[in-house]
Design a protein around this motif. Structure first.
Motif, short mmCIF file in Angstrom:
data_model
loop_
_atom_site.label_atom_id
_atom_site.label_comp_id
_atom_site.label_asym_id
_atom_site.label_seq_id
_atom_site.Cartn_x
_atom_site.Cartn_y
_atom_site.Cartn_z
N THR A 45 -16.54 26.17 -0.86
CA THR A 45 -17.26 25.92 -2.11
C THR A 45 -18.76 26.06 -1.86
N GLU A 65 -9.42 20.26 3.56
CA GLU A 65 -10.41 19.74 2.60
C GLU A 65 -11.81 20.14 3.03
N GLU A 66 -12.12 20.00 4.31
CA GLU A 66 -13.43 20.39 4.82
C GLU A 66 -13.63 21.88 4.67
N LEU A 122 -7.09 17.25 6.21
CA LEU A 122 -8.50 16.94 6.33
C LEU A 122 -9.30 18.22 6.62
N ALA A 132 -12.26 23.72 2.43
CA ALA A 132 -12.43 23.97 1.01
C ALA A 132 -13.87 23.64 0.60
N GLU A 133 -14.44 22.56 1.12
CA GLU A 133 -15.83 22.19 0.83
C GLU A 133 -16.77 23.26 1.35
#
Length: 147
Positions: free
Chosen positions: A11, A4-5, A1, A7-8
């Motif tokens: 981005t 993913e955060e 998690l 990675a966001e």
């Protein structure tokens, strides 16, 4: 998690300079349009001022014409009164002229009578002069007889 955060966020962090650059480019484009918009606004302002001056002149002229209306109305009323009275005046003048014309035959008759009387009086006076001259011519004869 968390990956993913992360990675966001990565981005977003990568995209953020592009978004900011795009925003800066848009802001600069808007800024470059400002002088043109200011010039157009100045032109519209100048045109509005000219139009306002024209309208003010038109208002002043209209007010001047409006101020003349009572005077023109008064003059028109006077002309109307004169026009109404004129037939009466002319009728009165016609009646006076007709009265004078009707007196002409009477005056002519009176003049003819005076002429006739003057001729008669002249004849009488001529006879009196002839008698006086005859008497004058008799004076020396009478004076001689008296002597």
């Amino acid at each position: 998690l968390e990956a993913e955060e992360a990675a966001e966020r990565e981005t977003e962090a990568i995209e953020e300079p592009d978004i900011l650059e795009k925003a800066v480019a848009e802001a600069e484009a808007e800024i470059s349009e400002v002088p043109l918009e200011k010039e157009e606004a100045t032109q519209r302002e100048t045109e509005a001022i000219k139009e306002s001056d024209i309208l003010e002149k038109a208002v002043a002229e209209a007010e001047a014409q409006i101020s003349m209306v009572p005077l023109e109305a008064e003059e028109a009323a006077e002309r109307e009164t004169e026009a109404i009275e004129e037939p009466d005046i002319l009728e009165k003048a016609v009646a006076e002229a007709e009265a004078e014309i009707s007196e002409v035959p009477l005056e002519k008759e009176e003049a003819t009578q005076r002429e006739t009387e003057a001729i008669k009086e002249s004849d009488i006076l001529e006879k009196a002069v002839a008698e006086a001259e005859a008497q004058i011519s008799m004076v020396p004869l009478e004076a001689e007889e008296a002597a």
